[in-house]
Scaffold this motif. Structure first.
Motif, PDB file in Angstrom:
ATOM      1  N   ALA A   1      -7.653  -7.279  -0.890  1.00 35.29           N
ATOM      2  CA  ALA A   1      -8.304  -7.275   0.610  1.00 35.29           C
ATOM      3  C   ALA A   1      -8.572  -8.515   0.446  1.00 35.29           C
ATOM      4  O   ALA A   1      -8.722  -8.850   2.322  1.00 35.29           O
TER       5      ALA A   1
ATOM      6  N   LEU B   1       0.804  -1.305   0.092  1.00 40.61           N
ATOM      7  CA  LEU B   1       0.282   0.472  -0.270  1.00 40.61           C
ATOM      8  C   LEU B   1       0.731   1.274  -0.079  1.00 40.61           C
ATOM      9  O   LEU B   1       0.386   2.565  -0.764  1.00 40.61           O
TER      10      LEU B   1
ATOM     11  N   THR C   1      -4.130  -0.834  -3.833  1.00 42.72           N
ATOM     12  CA  THR C   1      -4.660   0.473  -3.375  1.00 42.72           C
ATOM     13  C   THR C   1      -5.213  -1.533  -2.653  1.00 42.72           C
ATOM     14  O   THR C   1      -5.177  -3.142  -3.004  1.00 42.72           O
ATOM     15  N   PRO C   2      -6.341  -1.366  -1.272  1.00 46.96           N
ATOM     16  CA  PRO C   2      -7.336  -2.343  -1.084  1.00 46.96           C
ATOM     17  C   PRO C   2      -8.144  -3.820  -2.462  1.00 46.96           C
ATOM     18  O   PRO C   2      -7.937  -4.129  -2.047  1.00 46.96           O
TER      19      PRO C   2
ATOM     20  N   ASP D   1      -9.304  -1.426   7.932  1.00 45.79           N
ATOM     21  CA  ASP D   1     -11.188  -2.759   6.986  1.00 45.79           C
ATOM     22  C   ASP D   1     -10.210  -4.082   6.757  1.00 45.79           C
ATOM     23  O   ASP D   1     -11.088  -4.408   7.472  1.00 45.79           O
TER      24      ASP D   1
ATOM     25  N   LYS E   1      -3.941   6.915   6.079  1.00 43.91           N
ATOM     26  CA  LYS E   1      -4.689   6.108   4.715  1.00 43.91           C
ATOM     27  C   LYS E   1      -4.369   4.856   4.558  1.00 43.91           C
ATOM     28  O   LYS E   1      -4.897   4.058   4.851  1.00 43.91           O
ATOM     29  N   THR E   2      -2.606   4.587   4.718  1.00 37.08           N
ATOM     30  CA  THR E   2      -2.248   3.404   4.875  1.00 37.08           C
ATOM     31  C   THR E   2      -2.901   2.504   5.665  1.00 37.08           C
ATOM     32  O   THR E   2      -3.995   0.965   6.393  1.00 37.08           O
TER      33      THR E   2
ATOM     34  N   GLU F   1      -5.963   2.927   7.583  1.00 35.61           N
ATOM     35  CA  GLU F   1      -6.900   2.803   7.584  1.00 35.61           C
ATOM     36  C   GLU F   1      -7.142   1.862   6.847  1.00 35.61           C
ATOM     37  O   GLU F   1      -8.581   0.687   6.853  1.00 35.61           O
ATOM     38  N   GLN F   2      -6.364   1.697   5.859  1.00 36.20           N
ATOM     39  CA  GLN F   2      -7.358   0.770   4.753  1.00 36.20           C
ATOM     40  C   GLN F   2      -6.740  -0.818   5.666  1.00 36.20           C
ATOM     41  O   GLN F   2      -7.661  -1.622   5.738  1.00 36.20           O
TER      42      GLN F   2
END
Length: 486
Positions: free
Chosen positions: A271, A228, A234-235, A396, A389-390, A392-393
C-alpha cells in the motif's frame, strides 16, 4: 438469307449481347463501386444537398447543416469546433469524413436501414428528406473544464461514467477547426487540410483515442491488481523497496523519482509503495508475478483490444515481454507498454465500478426527424477486470495517494478522491526528452460518478520539472469538479 446477311446478323446479335452484358455488369455488379467513387458528382450532390442531422451535446447542436445559396444547398457548420473536433471529426467535400460524422453517417444523412419508414413517408408525401440527430453522452461542463484546464499544453483528457462507460469528456490538444475543412471552397479546404497534415504538432490526431503513450506509474495500478489477484499479496504485504534496482540480465540500474529512496529499511508495505509510487518495488513485483499474469491482468482491463466509440480507438499495447528485463520495466509502465488516455480512464473506471469494466461509448441516442428515438446505446459489460475485494483494496490505496501521497493536488473539499500519478520516460534517448506526465482518478471514492485520465506531453509548461501530481492532477480535479458540481 445469304451467307453475308447471316454473318452480319450474327455480328449484330453478338454486339447487342455484349452491350446488354456490359450494361448489366455496370448497373448491377459495379453499382456500389461507382456510387462510392469520390468523382461521382451525383453522389456528392446527394450527400451535401441533404439536410444532414445535427450532432447534439447537452441539448445544443455542436454540428448542424444550414441552408446556403450554392449548388449543394446546405453547409455543415460546427459550434465550438476545436473543443469538440476529437468527437465530431469533419464532413468535407474534398477531405472525406471522420469521427462521429463518419461513424454515424448513415443516420446523419437519413440513409440508415432503421430509417426506411421515414424515407417511404418522404417519398409518398414529397417532404424534403432530413437526417437524424445524434445525441452524445458528453457533459458540456466537463468538456469545457478539461479544455480550459489543459490550456496551451499538448495532451488529452478523457472522463467516463464508471457505471455505464459513457464518455463524459474527450479533449485533445492541439486541436483543429472542422469548419475550415467543411467549406465548399474546395481549394481552401484542400489547402488547409494539407497544412494540418504537415503541422508538426499533429492537430488532426486525437491524442485521447488514437495516440498511445508509455503510461508510466499509472500502470502500477495494473501491476498491483495482478499482485492482489494472485492471492499471494495483500495491501499490508511487505515488499522490497531498494534505492535502485538492477534489471535482470543487464547492468542497467533503475532508480526512483529524482533518485530518492523509498524506505530507509529497503522494505515497505505494498500500500505504501503505491502511495509514494516506488519504482523499484514494482520492477521486482512484475518480475515475480511473471509475464503471463501481467499480460492477463492488462488484457482484463482492455489492453490489446481496439474499441469503437463509435469511431475507432487505438488498441493499447501490452505485448509479451521478450525477456525478464522487459517484463520488469512493464511493471512501471515503461518499455513496450503503451496506453491511450481512454484506456487509462477505463482502468480507473473499472476499479471504481467494483472491478467491472464497461465498454466506452459516446453516442447516447439517435432521433429521426420527428424526434422519435430510433437507436439508443445500452451499457455493455466487458467482464470483471478484478474482484470486488481487489477493487476495494485498490480504491483504498488510490485514496491514500491523494490524501498524503504523490497526488495531493487532486484533493477536493468534502469529496474523497482516488487517484494515481504517473511520470513516463519516452523517446530513443530519454535523457534528451522531458517525460510525459499522467494522472488517473475517480470520485467520489465511496460513490463514484466520474473516472478521469489526463496525459500532458513532455511535462507541459513545467517541462523536465513536471510530475503527474504537479501538472496532470489539477486538470483531473477540474474535470471531476465539473461533473460533480456542474
Amino acid at each position: 438469307m445469304n451467307t453475308t446477311t447471316r454473318r452480319l446478323a450474327s455480328v449484330v446479335m453478338v454486339m447487342f449481347l455484349a452491350l446488354m452484358v456490359s450494361t448489366t455488369w455496370i448497373q448491377f455488379f459495379q453499382a456500389d463501386e461507382l456510387n462510392d467513387d469520390n468523382r461521382n458528382i451525383r453522389k456528392l450532390h446527394a450527400q451535401f444537398g441533404t439536410d444532414r442531422g445535427p450532432i447534439v451535446v447537452g441539448g445544443d447542436a455542436i454540428a448542424l447543416s444550414t441552408p446556403v445559396d450554392d449548388e449543394f444547398g446546405y453547409q455543415r457548420e460546427y459550434t465550438d469546433g476545436k473543443l469538440y473536433s476529437p468527437l465530431t471529426g469533419f464532413f468535407s467535400l474534398v477531405n472525406g469524413t471522420t469521427g462521429i460524422e463518419d461513424a454515424k453517417n448513415d443516420f446523419l444523412n437519413g440513409q440508415a436501414d432503421a430509417l426506411w419508414v421515414d424515407r417511404l413517408q418522404n417519398l409518398l408525401t414529397g417532404a424534403t428528406p432530413q437526417g437524424s440527430s445524434v445525441e452524445l453522452t458528453i457533459d458540456p461542463a466537463a468538456q469545457k473544464a478539461a479544455w480550459d484546464a489543459l490550456g496551451d499544453q499538448r495532451g488529452a483528457v478523457v472522463a467516463l461514467d464508471p457505471s455505464t462507460g459513457a464518455i463524459l469528456a474527450m479533449v485533445s490538444k492541439p486541436s483543429f477547426d472542422p469548419n475550415e475543412l467543411a467549406t465548399h471552397d474546395t481549394k481552401a479546404a484542400s489547402d488547409r487540410y494539407t497544412e494540418l497534415l504537415n503541422d508538426d504538432s499533429r492537430p488532426l490526431i486525437s491524442r485521447a483515442t488514437a495516440e498511445s503513450y508509455p503510461p508510466g506509474s499509472t500502470f502500477k495500478l495494473v501491476t498491483t491488481a495482478a499482485a492482489l489477484e494472485s492471492g499471494d499479496f495483500t495491501p499490508s504485504t511487505v515488499v522490497d523497496a531498494p534505492s535502485t534496482y538492477t534489471l535482470t540480465g543487464t547492468s542497467t540500474k533503475v532508480g526512483n523519482y529524482a533518485g530518492t529512496s523509498c524506505s530507509g529499511s529497503g522494505e515497505m508495505s505494498l500500500a505504501d509503495a503505491v502511495r509514494i509510487s516506488c519504482n523499484t518495488t514494482f520492477l521486482g513485483l512484475a518480475g515475480d508475478l511473471g509475464d503471463e499474469a501481467m499480460q492477463e491482468q492488462a488484457e482484463k482491463f482492455g489492453f490489446n483490444e481496439p474499441f469503437y466509440v463509435p469511431f475507432p480507438a487505438a488498441a493499447s499495447g501490452y505485448p509479451t515481454p521478450p525477456d525478464t528485463a522487459a517484463l520488469e520495466l512493464s511493471g512501471i509502465g515503461q518499455g513496450s507498454v503503451k496506453a491511450t488516455p481512454l484506456q487509462m480512464a477505463m482502468v480507473s473506471a473499472a476499479i471504481a465500478n467494483g472491478g467491472e469494466l464497461m465498454e466506452p461509448y459516446s453516442v447516447d441516442k439517435i432521433r429521426d426527424a420527428q424526434l422519435e428515438v430510433v437507436e439508443e446505446t445500452s451499457p455493455t459489460s466487458l467482464g470483471q477486470a478484478v474482484s470486488e475485494k481487489t477493487a476495494e483494496q485498490l480504491t483504498d490505496m488510490m485514496v491514500s495517494v491523494v490524501e498524503d501521497g504523490s497526488g495531493t493536488t487532486a484533493q477536493m473539499s468534502g469529496v474523497s478522491v482516488a487517484g494515481k500519478t504517473g511520470t513516463a520516460q519516452h523517446g530513443a534517448d530519454t535523457s534528451k526528452t522531458d517525460p510525459h506526465v499522467w494522472f488517473t482518478s475517480f470520485a467520489p471514492a465511496d460513490d463514484p460518478k466520474v473516472a478521469v485520465a489526463v496525459v500532458v506531453e513532455s511535462g507541459g509548461d513545467l517541462g523536465g520539472q513536471a510530475t503527474g501530481g504537479s501538472v496532470a492532477a489539477p486538470i483531473a480535479k477540474a474535470v471531476m469538479d465539473a461533473v460533480l458540481n456542474g
